[in-house]
Design a protein around this motif. Structure first.
Motif, PDB file in Angstrom:
ATOM      1  N   SER A  30       0.705  -1.080   0.184  1.00 46.81           N
ATOM      2  CA  SER A  30       0.133   0.031  -0.012  1.00 46.81           C
ATOM      3  C   SER A  30       1.044   1.290  -0.037  1.00 46.81           C
ATOM      4  O   SER A  30       1.799   1.368   0.656  1.00 46.81           O
ATOM      5  N   PRO A  31       0.684   2.119  -0.785  1.00 46.76           N
ATOM      6  CA  PRO A  31       1.380   3.556  -0.874  1.00 46.76           C
ATOM      7  C   PRO A  31       1.572   4.103   0.534  1.00 46.76           C
ATOM      8  O   PRO A  31       2.526   4.708   0.758  1.00 46.76           O
ATOM      9  N   GLN A  32       0.240   4.237   1.248  1.00 47.43           N
ATOM     10  CA  GLN A  32       0.245   4.850   2.668  1.00 47.43           C
ATOM     11  C   GLN A  32       1.201   4.071   3.386  1.00 47.43           C
ATOM     12  O   GLN A  32       1.886   4.589   4.224  1.00 47.43           O
ATOM     13  N   VAL A  33       1.050   2.802   3.496  1.00 46.48           N
ATOM     14  CA  VAL A  33       1.804   1.907   4.452  1.00 46.48           C
ATOM     15  C   VAL A  33       3.308   2.280   4.112  1.00 46.48           C
ATOM     16  O   VAL A  33       4.353   2.533   4.938  1.00 46.48           O
ATOM     17  N   TRP A  34       3.717   2.353   2.745  1.00 42.12           N
ATOM     18  CA  TRP A  34       5.243   2.546   2.395  1.00 42.12           C
ATOM     19  C   TRP A  34       5.812   3.906   2.907  1.00 42.12           C
ATOM     20  O   TRP A  34       6.704   4.071   3.242  1.00 42.12           O
ATOM     21  N   LEU A  35       4.678   4.854   2.669  1.00 36.14           N
ATOM     22  CA  LEU A  35       5.001   6.223   3.298  1.00 36.14           C
ATOM     23  C   LEU A  35       5.105   6.293   4.697  1.00 36.14           C
ATOM     24  O   LEU A  35       6.180   7.070   5.087  1.00 36.14           O
ATOM     25  N   GLY A  36       4.357   5.824   5.530  1.00 35.95           N
ATOM     26  CA  GLY A  36       4.500   5.538   6.788  1.00 35.95           C
ATOM     27  C   GLY A  36       5.754   4.994   7.221  1.00 35.95           C
ATOM     28  O   GLY A  36       6.531   5.586   8.194  1.00 35.95           O
ATOM     29  N   VAL A  37       6.291   3.869   6.571  1.00 36.39           N
ATOM     30  CA  VAL A  37       7.397   3.178   6.932  1.00 36.39           C
ATOM     31  C   VAL A  37       8.547   3.899   6.668  1.00 36.39           C
ATOM     32  O   VAL A  37       9.474   4.078   7.529  1.00 36.39           O
ATOM     33  N   PHE A  38       8.490   4.617   5.659  1.00 37.10           N
ATOM     34  CA  PHE A  38       9.955   5.520   5.279  1.00 37.10           C
ATOM     35  C   PHE A  38       9.952   6.841   6.069  1.00 37.10           C
ATOM     36  O   PHE A  38      11.015   7.311   6.549  1.00 37.10           O
ATOM     37  N   VAL A  39       8.763   7.478   6.679  1.00 38.41           N
ATOM     38  CA  VAL A  39       8.714   8.199   7.585  1.00 38.41           C
ATOM     39  C   VAL A  39       9.081   7.897   8.886  1.00 38.41           C
ATOM     40  O   VAL A  39      10.138   8.527   9.504  1.00 38.41           O
ATOM     41  N   ALA A  40       8.795   6.777   9.330  1.00 38.13           N
ATOM     42  CA  ALA A  40       9.167   6.061  10.572  1.00 38.13           C
ATOM     43  C   ALA A  40      10.877   5.869  10.308  1.00 38.13           C
ATOM     44  O   ALA A  40      11.519   5.901  11.470  1.00 38.13           O
ATOM     45  N   ALA A  41      11.261   5.354   9.465  1.00 44.30           N
ATOM     46  CA  ALA A  41      12.669   4.968   9.258  1.00 44.30           C
ATOM     47  C   ALA A  41      13.435   6.223   9.303  1.00 44.30           C
ATOM     48  O   ALA A  41      14.721   6.241   9.865  1.00 44.30           O
ATOM     49  N   ALA A  42      13.048   7.412   8.834  1.00 44.64           N
ATOM     50  CA  ALA A  42      13.958   8.657   8.629  1.00 44.64           C
ATOM     51  C   ALA A  42      13.929   9.020  10.111  1.00 44.64           C
ATOM     52  O   ALA A  42      15.012   9.537  10.643  1.00 44.64           O
ATOM     53  N   LEU A  43      12.726   8.932  10.841  1.00 47.14           N
ATOM     54  CA  LEU A  43      13.156   9.269  12.381  1.00 47.14           C
ATOM     55  C   LEU A  43      13.742   8.475  13.081  1.00 47.14           C
ATOM     56  O   LEU A  43      14.551   8.927  14.065  1.00 47.14           O
ATOM     57  N   ILE A  44      13.828   7.118  12.847  1.00 48.66           N
ATOM     58  CA  ILE A  44      14.587   6.259  13.772  1.00 48.66           C
ATOM     59  C   ILE A  44      16.150   6.468  13.418  1.00 48.66           C
ATOM     60  O   ILE A  44      16.848   6.527  14.223  1.00 48.66           O
TER      61      ILE A  44
END
Length: 298
Positions: A30-44
Motif C-alpha cells: 500500500s502506498p500509504q503504508v510505504w509512506l509511513g514506513v519511510f517516515v518512521a525509518a527517517a525518524l529512527i
C-alpha cells in the motif's frame, strides 16, 4: 530492557526495527503504508545518528586527563585496571580473576536457543595511570571488552565477557574527588546518635556512668556520658578529616556517555564515526523513499 544490553540495542535496534517495518510494507503493498514506513525509518535513523554522533564527538573531542590533575566533571582517563585491595572477583564460568564480568546462559529448546539466565558484577575497581588511582563504578556504565568466550555443553550455551586485571582501560564519565577535610559532619547529630546507641545497652551504660551505684543515671552522671560521647565523636571526626583524597568515576547526570572499555580510543572513535555515517546515509535513503512513496498511484 536489561541495562547491560543498552549499548547493543543502541547499535542494532534501529536496523532491526527498519527491517521489521520494511517487511510489513512489502506484505501490505500500500502506498500509504510505504509512506509511513519511510517516515518512521527517517525518524529512527535521525535519533540513531544523533546518538552515534554524540558518542563519536565525546570520544574524539574529550582530551585525556591525569587522575592527579583531572578537573571535576566530564573527563577521559586512560590507565591500567586494578582490583580494589579488599576485593577478589572470579568470573562465573572460566573462574578467571577479573575486574568485572557479564554472563548469559542459554538453553536449547525445540532447536532454538533461549536465554534463561544473565547477570553481571557490580563491584567497583580502580584505574591507575601512574599519577594516581580512580575508583570506577560499573553501575550504569556501557562496558566493552575484547575478552569474550562462548562455550557449548550439550543443550546449554554459556557466554562470558570480562575485564581482566592489567587491562589497558579507556574511560569516559564524570570525575569526582572527595576527601575527609571537606566532609559534611554534624557533631550534634552524631553525639545524639551515639548516646542513643549507648542507651540500648543499659548494663554497659550503668557500668560506665552510674558512679554512685544506685542503679540510676542522674543528671550529673548523664552530663559525664554526654562529655564522653562528644570526645568519641570528635575522635571519629578527626579520623574522617584525615582520610586522603579519593577519586571516583560515575555516570554523568546529563546525556553524556559513561563508557569503560579495553579498546583503544581510536578504534572506538572509528566505530561510532562509521555508525553515524551509516545512519546519515539511511536518512537520505528514507527521504528518497518518502518521495517515491508519494508518487505511487493510490
Amino acid at each position: 530492557m536489561p541495562r547491560w544490553l543498552g549499548w547493543r540495542y543502541q547499535q542494532t535496534l534501529p536496523f532491526f526495527l527498519q527491517a521489521v517495518l520494511l517487511g510489513i510494507a512489502s506484505s501490505a503493498e500500500s502506498p500509504q503504508v510505504w509512506l509511513g514506513v519511510f517516515v518512521a525509518a527517517a525518524l529512527i535513523n535521525l535519533w540513531a545518528w544523533i546518538v552515534a554522533l554524540g558518542w563519536h564527538r565525546a570520544i574524539v573531542d574529550t582530551p585525556t586527563s591525569r587522575v592527579v590533575s583531572a578537573a571535576q566533571g566530564f573527563v577521559e582517563l586512560i590507565g591500567t585496571g586494578q582490583p580494589l585491595v579488599e576485593t577478589q572477583l572470579l568470573s562465573p564460568y572460566t573462574q578467571l580473576p577479573c575486574l568485572w564480568y557479564r554472563y548469559t546462559l542459554e538453553r536449547r529448546e525445540n532447536g532454538e536457543w533461549r536465554q534463561v539466565e544473565q547477570g553481571e558484577s557490580d563491584l567497583p575497581f580502580n584505574l591507575d595511570d601512574e599519577s594516581g588511582r580512580c575508583e570506577l563504578d560499573p553501575a550504569s556504565a556501557e562496558i566493552l571488552t575484547t575478552h569474550q568466550e562462548t562455550r557449548t555443553q550439550g543443550d546449554e550455551r554459556h557466554s562470558e565477557h570480562v575485564l581482566l586485571k592489567g587491562d589497558r582501560l579507556y574511560v569516559l564519565g564524570e570525575f569526582v574527588s572527595c576527601n575527609g577535610a571537606h566532609s559534611a559532619l554534624d557533631t550534634r547529630r552524631d553525639v545524639g546518635e551515639l548516646l542513643a546507641d549507648w542507651k540500648t545497652d543499659q548494663p554497659d551504660l550503668h557500668k560506665r556512668f552510674d558512679l554512685d551505684g544506685n542503679g540510676a543515671i542522674d543528671e550529673k552522671e548523664w552530663q559525664l556520658a554526654r562529655q564522653a560521647a562528644e570526645r568519641e565523636v570528635a575522635r571519629r571526626h578527626r579520623e574522617i578529616r584525615n582520610q586522603p583524597t579519593q577519586h571516583r568515576m560515575r555516570k554523568p547526570g546529563s546525556r553524556k556517555p559513561y563508557l569503560i572499555a579495553n579498546y583503544p580510543p581510536e578504534k572506538l572513535g572509528r566505530r561510532y564515526a562509521w555508525l553515524s555515517t551509516a545512519h546519515l546515509a539511511l536518512i537520505l535513503a528514507s527521504l528518497f523513499g518518502i518521495g517515491w512513496a508519494m508518487r505511487l498511484p493510490g
